[in-house]
Design an enzyme around this catalytic site. Sequence first.
Site, mmCIF file in Angstrom:
data_model
loop_
_atom_site.group_PDB
_atom_site.id
_atom_site.type_symbol
_atom_site.label_atom_id
_atom_site.label_comp_id
_atom_site.label_asym_id
_atom_site.label_seq_id
_atom_site.Cartn_x
_atom_site.Cartn_y
_atom_site.Cartn_z
ATOM 1 N N ASP A 96 1.409 -1.329 -0.070
ATOM 2 C CA ASP A 96 0.025 -0.351 -0.022
ATOM 3 C C ASP A 96 0.507 1.141 0.132
ATOM 4 O OD1 ASP A 96 1.039 -0.592 2.552
ATOM 5 O OD2 ASP A 96 -0.743 -0.862 3.570
ATOM 6 N N GLU A 132 -1.971 5.797 3.124
ATOM 7 C CA GLU A 132 -2.471 4.245 2.766
ATOM 8 C C GLU A 132 -3.368 3.034 2.580
ATOM 9 O OE1 GLU A 132 -0.381 5.512 5.069
ATOM 10 O OE2 GLU A 132 1.240 4.691 4.895
ATOM 11 N N HIS A 217 6.590 4.969 12.796
ATOM 12 C CA HIS A 217 7.014 6.251 12.001
ATOM 13 C C HIS A 217 5.778 6.628 10.886
ATOM 14 C CE1 HIS A 217 5.858 3.476 8.733
ATOM 15 N NE2 HIS A 217 5.764 2.727 9.584
ATOM 16 N N HIS A 250 13.429 5.106 12.458
ATOM 17 C CA HIS A 250 13.140 5.613 10.838
ATOM 18 C C HIS A 250 13.854 6.978 10.447
ATOM 19 C CE1 HIS A 250 11.400 6.530 7.676
ATOM 20 N NE2 HIS A 250 10.564 4.969 7.039
#
Length: 378
Positions: A96, A132, A217, A250
Amino acid sequence: MKKVLLVFGTRPEAIKMAPLVKAFKENINIDLKICVTAQHREMLDQVLDFFDIIPDYDLNIMKKGQDLFYITSKILDGIKNVLEDFKADLVLVHGDTTTTLSTSLAAFYKKIKLGHIEAGLRTYNIDSPWPEEANRQITSVLANYHFAPTINSKKKLIKEGKDEQDVIVTGNTVIDSLFLALDIIENNSLIKKEVLGNIKSQYNLIENKKIILVTGHRRENFGIPFLNIFKALKKIASDNPDVDIVYPVHLNPNVQTPVKEILGNIKNVFLIDPLNYPSFIFLMNKSTFIITDSGGIQEEAPSLGKPVLVLRETTERPEAVQVGTVKLVGSDPKKIVTESQKLLNDSLEYNKMSKINNPYGDGYSCKRIVSFIEELKF
Ligand code: UD1
Ligand code: UDP
Protein backbone atom coordinates in the site's frame (compact mmCIF):
# COMPACT_ATOMS: atom_id res chain seq x y z
CA MET A 1 8.51 -17.55 -21.54
CA LYS A 2 6.39 -15.31 -19.27
CA LYS A 3 7.87 -11.93 -18.51
CA VAL A 4 7.29 -10.71 -14.98
CA LEU A 5 8.34 -7.36 -13.52
CA LEU A 6 8.53 -6.96 -9.73
CA VAL A 7 8.42 -3.37 -8.50
CA PHE A 8 9.08 -2.18 -4.95
CA GLY A 9 10.67 0.78 -3.22
CA THR A 10 10.50 0.86 0.58
CA ARG A 11 12.03 -1.31 3.32
CA PRO A 12 8.92 -3.37 4.12
CA GLU A 13 8.11 -4.02 0.46
CA ALA A 14 11.66 -5.19 -0.13
CA ILE A 15 11.56 -7.52 2.88
CA LYS A 16 8.26 -8.99 1.70
CA MET A 17 9.27 -9.25 -1.98
CA ALA A 18 12.74 -10.73 -1.32
CA PRO A 19 11.61 -14.37 -0.91
CA LEU A 20 9.46 -13.96 -4.02
CA VAL A 21 12.53 -12.90 -5.99
CA LYS A 22 14.19 -16.10 -4.81
CA ALA A 23 11.17 -18.25 -5.74
CA PHE A 24 10.92 -16.72 -9.23
CA LYS A 25 14.65 -17.12 -9.83
CA GLU A 26 14.29 -20.83 -9.13
CA ASN A 27 11.67 -21.09 -11.90
CA ILE A 28 13.19 -21.48 -15.36
CA ASN A 29 9.91 -20.72 -17.16
CA ILE A 30 9.76 -17.13 -15.99
CA ASP A 31 11.86 -14.22 -17.16
CA LEU A 32 12.03 -12.01 -14.07
CA LYS A 33 13.19 -8.42 -13.86
CA ILE A 34 13.30 -6.29 -10.74
CA CYS A 35 12.69 -2.57 -10.61
CA VAL A 36 13.26 -0.59 -7.43
CA THR A 37 11.88 2.92 -7.19
CA ALA A 38 14.12 3.63 -4.20
CA GLN A 39 11.34 5.55 -2.50
CA HIS A 40 13.63 4.60 0.40
CA ARG A 41 17.37 4.56 -0.24
CA GLU A 42 19.49 3.45 2.73
CA MET A 43 16.72 1.37 4.30
CA LEU A 44 16.01 -0.33 0.97
CA ASP A 45 19.68 -1.00 0.28
CA GLN A 46 20.08 -2.70 3.69
CA VAL A 47 17.50 -5.28 2.54
CA LEU A 48 18.88 -5.68 -0.99
CA ASP A 49 22.34 -6.31 0.50
CA PHE A 50 21.18 -8.94 2.96
CA PHE A 51 19.11 -10.89 0.43
CA ASP A 52 21.69 -10.40 -2.32
CA ILE A 53 19.28 -8.77 -4.75
CA ILE A 54 20.62 -6.74 -7.66
CA PRO A 55 17.85 -4.72 -9.32
CA ASP A 56 17.67 -4.50 -13.13
CA TYR A 57 16.22 -1.00 -12.90
CA ASP A 58 16.71 1.59 -10.16
CA LEU A 59 14.68 4.80 -10.38
CA ASN A 60 16.65 6.22 -7.44
CA ILE A 61 13.98 8.80 -6.61
CA MET A 62 14.40 9.38 -2.86
CA LYS A 63 15.16 12.84 -1.61
CA LYS A 64 15.18 13.98 2.00
CA GLY A 65 11.79 15.27 3.14
CA GLN A 66 10.01 14.16 -0.06
CA ASP A 67 6.26 14.64 -0.20
CA LEU A 68 3.56 12.47 -1.74
CA PHE A 69 3.24 14.62 -4.89
CA TYR A 70 6.95 14.31 -5.56
CA ILE A 71 7.07 10.52 -4.98
CA THR A 72 3.94 9.83 -7.04
CA SER A 73 4.92 11.90 -10.07
CA LYS A 74 8.59 10.84 -10.08
CA ILE A 75 7.68 7.14 -10.03
CA LEU A 76 4.89 7.45 -12.57
CA ASP A 77 7.26 9.17 -14.94
CA GLY A 78 10.23 6.85 -14.30
CA ILE A 79 8.33 3.58 -14.48
CA LYS A 80 6.92 4.45 -17.91
CA ASN A 81 10.38 4.01 -19.44
CA VAL A 82 10.87 0.71 -17.62
CA LEU A 83 7.56 -0.63 -18.93
CA GLU A 84 8.51 0.44 -22.44
CA ASP A 85 11.95 -1.21 -22.17
CA PHE A 86 10.96 -4.54 -20.60
CA LYS A 87 7.68 -5.56 -22.16
CA ALA A 88 6.31 -7.43 -19.16
CA ASP A 89 3.26 -9.69 -19.36
CA LEU A 90 2.64 -9.12 -15.69
CA VAL A 91 3.67 -6.45 -13.18
CA LEU A 92 3.67 -7.34 -9.49
CA VAL A 93 3.35 -4.77 -6.74
CA HIS A 94 3.12 -5.14 -2.99
CA GLY A 95 0.96 -3.64 -0.27
CA ASP A 96 0.00 0.00 0.00
CA THR A 97 2.84 2.45 -0.47
CA THR A 98 3.08 5.29 -2.98
CA THR A 99 5.39 3.03 -5.00
CA THR A 100 2.52 0.52 -5.18
CA LEU A 101 -0.05 3.11 -6.18
CA SER A 102 2.07 4.82 -8.86
CA THR A 103 3.26 1.56 -10.39
CA SER A 104 -0.28 0.17 -10.49
CA LEU A 105 -1.47 3.27 -12.28
CA ALA A 106 1.40 3.03 -14.77
CA ALA A 107 0.66 -0.65 -15.52
CA PHE A 108 -3.01 0.24 -16.00
CA TYR A 109 -2.14 3.08 -18.40
CA LYS A 110 0.04 0.67 -20.38
CA LYS A 111 -2.64 -2.04 -20.30
CA ILE A 112 -0.30 -4.54 -18.66
CA LYS A 113 -1.75 -7.14 -16.31
CA LEU A 114 -1.25 -6.33 -12.64
CA GLY A 115 -0.88 -8.66 -9.66
CA HIS A 116 -1.19 -7.34 -6.11
CA ILE A 117 0.67 -9.09 -3.31
CA GLU A 118 -0.76 -8.58 0.22
CA ALA A 119 -4.16 -7.68 -1.19
CA GLY A 120 -7.39 -7.15 0.71
CA LEU A 121 -6.14 -5.48 3.89
CA ARG A 122 -8.70 -2.89 4.93
CA THR A 123 -9.71 -0.51 7.69
CA TYR A 124 -12.33 1.12 5.41
CA ASN A 125 -11.26 4.45 6.89
CA ILE A 126 -9.32 6.30 4.19
CA ASP A 127 -7.81 8.61 6.82
CA SER A 128 -6.23 5.74 8.75
CA PRO A 129 -3.69 4.59 7.81
CA TRP A 130 -3.14 7.59 5.58
CA PRO A 131 -2.51 7.46 2.66
CA GLU A 132 -2.12 3.67 2.67
CA GLU A 133 -5.80 2.72 2.94
CA ALA A 134 -6.58 4.66 -0.23
CA ASN A 135 -3.46 3.32 -1.95
CA ARG A 136 -4.46 -0.30 -1.43
CA GLN A 137 -8.11 0.22 -2.32
CA ILE A 138 -7.10 1.93 -5.58
CA THR A 139 -4.59 -0.84 -6.30
CA SER A 140 -7.34 -3.43 -5.83
CA VAL A 141 -9.48 -1.58 -8.36
CA LEU A 142 -6.64 -1.68 -10.92
CA ALA A 143 -5.30 -5.20 -10.26
CA ASN A 144 -6.20 -8.34 -12.23
CA TYR A 145 -4.90 -10.84 -9.67
CA HIS A 146 -5.11 -10.50 -5.90
CA PHE A 147 -2.79 -12.45 -3.58
CA ALA A 148 -4.53 -12.27 -0.22
CA PRO A 149 -2.52 -13.13 2.90
CA THR A 150 -5.50 -14.50 4.85
CA ILE A 151 -9.05 -15.80 4.32
CA ASN A 152 -10.28 -12.66 6.02
CA SER A 153 -8.64 -10.46 3.38
CA LYS A 154 -9.98 -12.68 0.58
CA LYS A 155 -13.52 -12.28 1.96
CA LYS A 156 -13.15 -8.51 1.80
CA LEU A 157 -12.09 -8.63 -1.85
CA ILE A 158 -14.95 -10.95 -2.79
CA LYS A 159 -17.39 -8.63 -1.00
CA GLU A 160 -15.98 -5.78 -3.08
CA GLY A 161 -16.89 -7.70 -6.24
CA LYS A 162 -13.68 -9.46 -7.26
CA ASP A 163 -13.99 -12.77 -9.11
CA GLU A 164 -13.29 -15.76 -6.87
CA GLN A 165 -10.86 -17.20 -9.47
CA ASP A 166 -8.68 -14.05 -9.39
CA VAL A 167 -8.24 -14.04 -5.61
CA ILE A 168 -5.89 -16.55 -4.04
CA VAL A 169 -5.09 -16.98 -0.36
CA THR A 170 -1.33 -17.38 -0.09
CA GLY A 171 -0.31 -16.38 3.44
CA ASN A 172 1.89 -13.34 3.88
CA THR A 173 5.31 -13.47 2.25
CA VAL A 174 6.73 -11.74 5.35
CA ILE A 175 6.63 -15.12 7.08
CA ASP A 176 8.66 -16.65 4.23
CA SER A 177 11.19 -13.85 4.78
CA LEU A 178 11.22 -14.29 8.51
CA PHE A 179 11.85 -18.05 8.29
CA LEU A 180 14.45 -17.53 5.57
CA ALA A 181 16.33 -14.93 7.61
CA LEU A 182 16.12 -16.92 10.86
CA ASP A 183 17.47 -19.93 9.01
CA ILE A 184 20.37 -17.91 7.59
CA ILE A 185 21.24 -16.49 11.02
CA GLU A 186 21.03 -19.87 12.76
CA ASN A 187 23.04 -21.77 10.15
CA ASN A 188 25.70 -19.27 9.23
CA SER A 189 28.02 -18.51 12.12
CA LEU A 190 29.63 -15.66 10.22
CA ILE A 191 26.28 -13.93 9.71
CA LYS A 192 25.33 -14.55 13.34
CA LYS A 193 28.59 -12.90 14.40
CA GLU A 194 27.91 -9.98 12.07
CA VAL A 195 24.39 -9.60 13.46
CA LEU A 196 25.65 -9.54 17.04
CA GLY A 197 28.45 -7.14 16.10
CA ASN A 198 25.99 -4.90 14.31
CA ILE A 199 23.69 -4.69 17.35
CA LYS A 200 26.53 -4.35 19.85
CA SER A 201 28.11 -1.51 17.88
CA GLN A 202 25.04 0.54 18.86
CA TYR A 203 23.57 -1.16 21.94
CA ASN A 204 25.19 -3.31 24.58
CA LEU A 205 22.93 -6.35 24.44
CA ILE A 206 23.05 -8.18 27.78
CA GLU A 207 21.57 -11.67 28.09
CA ASN A 208 18.36 -11.83 30.22
CA LYS A 209 17.97 -8.07 30.49
CA LYS A 210 14.38 -6.94 29.86
CA ILE A 211 14.11 -5.06 26.58
CA ILE A 212 11.20 -3.10 25.14
CA LEU A 213 11.76 -2.77 21.41
CA VAL A 214 10.14 0.28 19.83
CA THR A 215 9.56 1.49 16.27
CA GLY A 216 7.31 4.25 14.93
CA HIS A 217 6.97 6.09 11.66
CA ARG A 218 3.36 6.42 10.53
CA ARG A 219 2.21 9.73 9.06
CA GLU A 220 -0.97 9.76 11.21
CA ASN A 221 1.28 9.84 14.30
CA PHE A 222 3.32 12.90 13.21
CA GLY A 223 3.01 15.86 15.61
CA ILE A 224 0.97 15.56 18.82
CA PRO A 225 0.47 11.74 18.73
CA PHE A 226 4.24 11.17 18.53
CA LEU A 227 4.84 13.68 21.35
CA ASN A 228 2.35 11.73 23.51
CA ILE A 229 3.95 8.40 22.58
CA PHE A 230 7.47 9.65 23.41
CA LYS A 231 6.29 11.09 26.74
CA ALA A 232 4.77 7.70 27.59
CA LEU A 233 8.08 5.99 26.76
CA LYS A 234 9.91 8.50 28.97
CA LYS A 235 7.62 7.63 31.88
CA ILE A 236 8.08 3.87 31.33
CA ALA A 237 11.87 4.39 31.27
CA SER A 238 11.91 6.38 34.49
CA ASP A 239 9.54 3.97 36.33
CA ASN A 240 11.61 0.93 35.24
CA PRO A 241 15.31 1.79 35.44
CA ASP A 242 16.22 -1.92 35.13
CA VAL A 243 14.52 -2.18 31.71
CA ASP A 244 16.11 -0.99 28.44
CA ILE A 245 14.05 0.69 25.78
CA VAL A 246 15.70 0.17 22.38
CA TYR A 247 14.39 2.25 19.50
CA PRO A 248 15.90 1.92 15.98
CA VAL A 249 14.69 5.26 14.65
CA HIS A 250 13.20 5.53 11.14
CA LEU A 251 15.21 8.00 9.02
CA ASN A 252 12.23 10.27 8.44
CA PRO A 253 13.07 13.74 9.87
CA ASN A 254 9.48 13.99 11.17
CA VAL A 255 10.37 11.16 13.54
CA GLN A 256 14.09 11.83 14.13
CA THR A 257 13.68 15.40 15.40
CA PRO A 258 10.99 14.98 18.09
CA VAL A 259 12.29 11.61 19.29
CA LYS A 260 15.77 13.01 19.90
CA GLU A 261 14.32 16.04 21.70
CA ILE A 262 12.24 14.02 24.15
CA LEU A 263 14.14 10.75 24.52
CA GLY A 264 17.64 11.79 23.55
CA ASN A 265 19.26 11.92 26.99
CA ILE A 266 17.75 9.14 29.00
CA LYS A 267 20.05 6.51 30.48
CA ASN A 268 17.96 3.47 29.67
CA VAL A 269 16.59 4.65 26.30
CA PHE A 270 18.75 3.71 23.30
CA LEU A 271 17.97 5.59 20.09
CA ILE A 272 19.84 3.69 17.42
CA ASP A 273 20.04 3.67 13.62
CA PRO A 274 17.67 1.42 11.64
CA LEU A 275 18.98 -2.13 11.92
CA ASN A 276 19.37 -4.38 8.93
CA TYR A 277 16.70 -7.09 8.73
CA PRO A 278 18.55 -10.01 10.38
CA SER A 279 19.78 -7.79 13.22
CA PHE A 280 16.29 -6.45 13.76
CA ILE A 281 14.62 -9.86 13.96
CA PHE A 282 17.43 -11.12 16.21
CA LEU A 283 16.74 -8.22 18.58
CA MET A 284 13.01 -8.79 18.26
CA ASN A 285 13.61 -12.36 19.45
CA LYS A 286 15.62 -11.09 22.42
CA SER A 287 13.05 -8.47 23.39
CA THR A 288 10.45 -8.85 26.15
CA PHE A 289 7.78 -7.10 24.11
CA ILE A 290 7.36 -4.60 21.30
CA ILE A 291 5.71 -1.19 20.99
CA THR A 292 5.21 -0.18 17.37
CA ASP A 293 2.99 1.36 14.70
CA SER A 294 4.53 -0.82 11.98
CA GLY A 295 2.41 -3.15 9.89
CA GLY A 296 5.12 -5.72 9.16
CA ILE A 297 6.14 -6.09 12.79
CA GLN A 298 2.52 -6.90 13.75
CA GLU A 299 2.75 -9.82 11.32
CA GLU A 300 6.19 -11.09 12.37
CA ALA A 301 5.78 -10.88 16.15
CA PRO A 302 3.11 -13.61 16.54
CA SER A 303 5.46 -16.10 14.83
CA LEU A 304 8.08 -15.26 17.45
CA GLY A 305 5.60 -15.22 20.35
CA LYS A 306 6.33 -11.58 21.18
CA PRO A 307 3.53 -9.41 22.59
CA VAL A 308 2.94 -6.20 20.65
CA LEU A 309 1.32 -2.94 21.73
CA VAL A 310 0.23 -1.19 18.54
CA LEU A 311 0.41 2.59 18.38
CA ARG A 312 -2.65 2.91 16.15
CA GLU A 313 -6.36 3.49 16.60
CA THR A 314 -7.29 0.97 13.88
CA THR A 315 -5.62 -2.03 12.32
CA GLU A 316 -6.06 -3.73 8.98
CA ARG A 317 -4.49 -6.81 10.58
CA PRO A 318 -7.18 -8.09 12.97
CA GLU A 319 -5.89 -11.67 12.91
CA ALA A 320 -3.10 -11.04 15.44
CA VAL A 321 -5.50 -9.16 17.73
CA GLN A 322 -7.84 -12.17 17.54
CA VAL A 323 -5.11 -14.67 18.45
CA GLY A 324 -4.16 -12.39 21.36
CA THR A 325 -0.57 -11.38 20.55
CA VAL A 326 -1.43 -7.81 19.58
CA LYS A 327 -3.27 -5.07 21.47
CA LEU A 328 -4.18 -1.64 20.08
CA VAL A 329 -3.15 1.23 22.38
CA GLY A 330 -3.18 4.17 19.93
CA SER A 331 -1.22 7.20 21.05
CA ASP A 332 -2.87 7.51 24.45
CA PRO A 333 -0.01 7.83 26.98
CA LYS A 334 -2.10 6.40 29.83
CA LYS A 335 -2.93 3.24 27.84
CA ILE A 336 0.65 2.83 26.63
CA VAL A 337 2.05 3.09 30.18
CA THR A 338 -0.62 0.87 31.78
CA GLU A 339 -0.39 -1.90 29.18
CA SER A 340 3.42 -1.81 29.29
CA GLN A 341 3.43 -2.09 33.09
CA LYS A 342 1.10 -5.10 32.83
CA LEU A 343 3.47 -6.82 30.42
CA LEU A 344 6.44 -6.05 32.69
CA ASN A 345 4.84 -7.05 36.02
CA ASP A 346 1.94 -9.42 35.40
CA SER A 347 3.24 -12.80 34.25
CA LEU A 348 -0.28 -14.14 33.59
CA GLU A 349 -1.01 -11.28 31.21
CA TYR A 350 2.43 -11.70 29.64
CA ASN A 351 1.99 -15.43 29.10
CA LYS A 352 -1.43 -14.88 27.55
CA MET A 353 0.04 -12.59 24.90
CA SER A 354 3.31 -14.40 24.27
CA LYS A 355 2.10 -17.67 22.76
CA ILE A 356 3.51 -18.50 19.34
CA ASN A 357 0.89 -18.15 16.59
CA ASN A 358 1.13 -17.99 12.82
CA PRO A 359 -2.06 -16.33 11.62
CA TYR A 360 -0.20 -14.78 8.68
CA GLY A 361 1.34 -17.78 7.03
CA ASP A 362 3.39 -20.95 7.01
CA GLY A 363 6.41 -19.83 4.98
CA TYR A 364 5.13 -21.16 1.64
CA SER A 365 3.35 -18.05 0.35
CA CYS A 366 5.85 -17.38 -2.44
CA LYS A 367 5.56 -20.94 -3.78
CA ARG A 368 1.77 -20.49 -4.02
CA ILE A 369 2.14 -17.17 -5.82
CA VAL A 370 4.66 -18.51 -8.34
CA SER A 371 2.58 -21.65 -9.04
CA PHE A 372 -0.52 -19.54 -9.67
CA ILE A 373 1.37 -17.26 -12.07
CA GLU A 374 2.91 -20.24 -13.87
CA GLU A 375 -0.58 -21.49 -14.71
CA LEU A 376 -1.86 -18.16 -16.03
CA LYS A 377 -2.59 -17.83 -19.75
CA PHE A 378 -2.12 -14.29 -21.05
C1 UD1 B 1 6.76 4.83 3.57
C2 UD1 B 1 5.36 4.38 3.18
C3 UD1 B 1 4.69 3.64 4.34
C4 UD1 B 1 5.57 2.52 4.85
C5 UD1 B 1 6.94 3.10 5.20
C6 UD1 B 1 7.85 1.99 5.65
C7 UD1 B 1 4.08 5.80 1.65
C8 UD1 B 1 3.12 6.92 1.52
N1 UD1 B 1 4.53 5.53 2.89
O1 UD1 B 1 6.62 5.82 4.58
O2 UD1 B 1 3.45 3.11 3.90
O3 UD1 B 1 4.97 1.97 5.99
O4 UD1 B 1 7.49 3.72 4.04
O5 UD1 B 1 8.95 2.46 6.35
O6 UD1 B 1 4.43 5.19 0.68
N2 UD1 B 1 14.33 8.33 4.59
C9 UD1 B 1 15.71 8.31 4.42
N3 UD1 B 1 16.29 7.10 4.03
C10 UD1 B 1 15.56 5.98 3.83
C11 UD1 B 1 14.17 6.03 3.99
C12 UD1 B 1 13.56 7.21 4.37
O7 UD1 B 1 16.38 9.28 4.64
O8 UD1 B 1 16.16 4.96 3.47
C13 UD1 B 1 13.69 9.61 5.00
C14 UD1 B 1 13.71 10.66 3.88
O9 UD1 B 1 13.88 11.94 4.44
C15 UD1 B 1 12.29 10.54 3.30
C16 UD1 B 1 11.50 10.25 4.56
O10 UD1 B 1 12.33 9.38 5.33
O11 UD1 B 1 11.90 11.73 2.66
C17 UD1 B 1 10.15 9.65 4.36
O12 UD1 B 1 10.17 8.54 3.47
P1 UD1 B 1 8.78 8.16 2.70
O13 UD1 B 1 8.99 6.95 1.88
O14 UD1 B 1 8.25 9.36 2.03
O15 UD1 B 1 7.77 7.87 3.88
P2 UD1 B 1 7.81 6.76 5.02
O16 UD1 B 1 7.31 7.43 6.26
O17 UD1 B 1 9.09 6.08 5.04
N1 UDP C 1 12.72 -3.59 10.34
C1 UDP C 1 14.09 -3.64 10.08
N2 UDP C 1 14.92 -2.80 10.76
C2 UDP C 1 14.46 -1.90 11.67
C3 UDP C 1 13.06 -1.83 11.91
C4 UDP C 1 12.22 -2.69 11.22
O1 UDP C 1 14.55 -4.45 9.27
O2 UDP C 1 15.27 -1.17 12.27
C5 UDP C 1 11.83 -4.49 9.57
C6 UDP C 1 10.78 -5.25 10.36
O3 UDP C 1 11.26 -6.50 10.77
C7 UDP C 1 9.64 -5.37 9.37
C8 UDP C 1 9.77 -4.15 8.50
O4 UDP C 1 11.08 -3.65 8.71
O5 UDP C 1 9.79 -6.50 8.52
C9 UDP C 1 8.76 -3.12 8.84
O6 UDP C 1 9.03 -1.93 8.16
P1 UDP C 1 8.38 -0.55 8.56
O7 UDP C 1 8.00 -0.56 9.99
O8 UDP C 1 9.30 0.50 8.08
O9 UDP C 1 7.09 -0.47 7.63
P2 UDP C 1 5.61 -1.04 7.73
O10 UDP C 1 5.65 -2.48 7.99
O11 UDP C 1 4.90 -0.26 8.80
O12 UDP C 1 5.01 -0.71 6.40
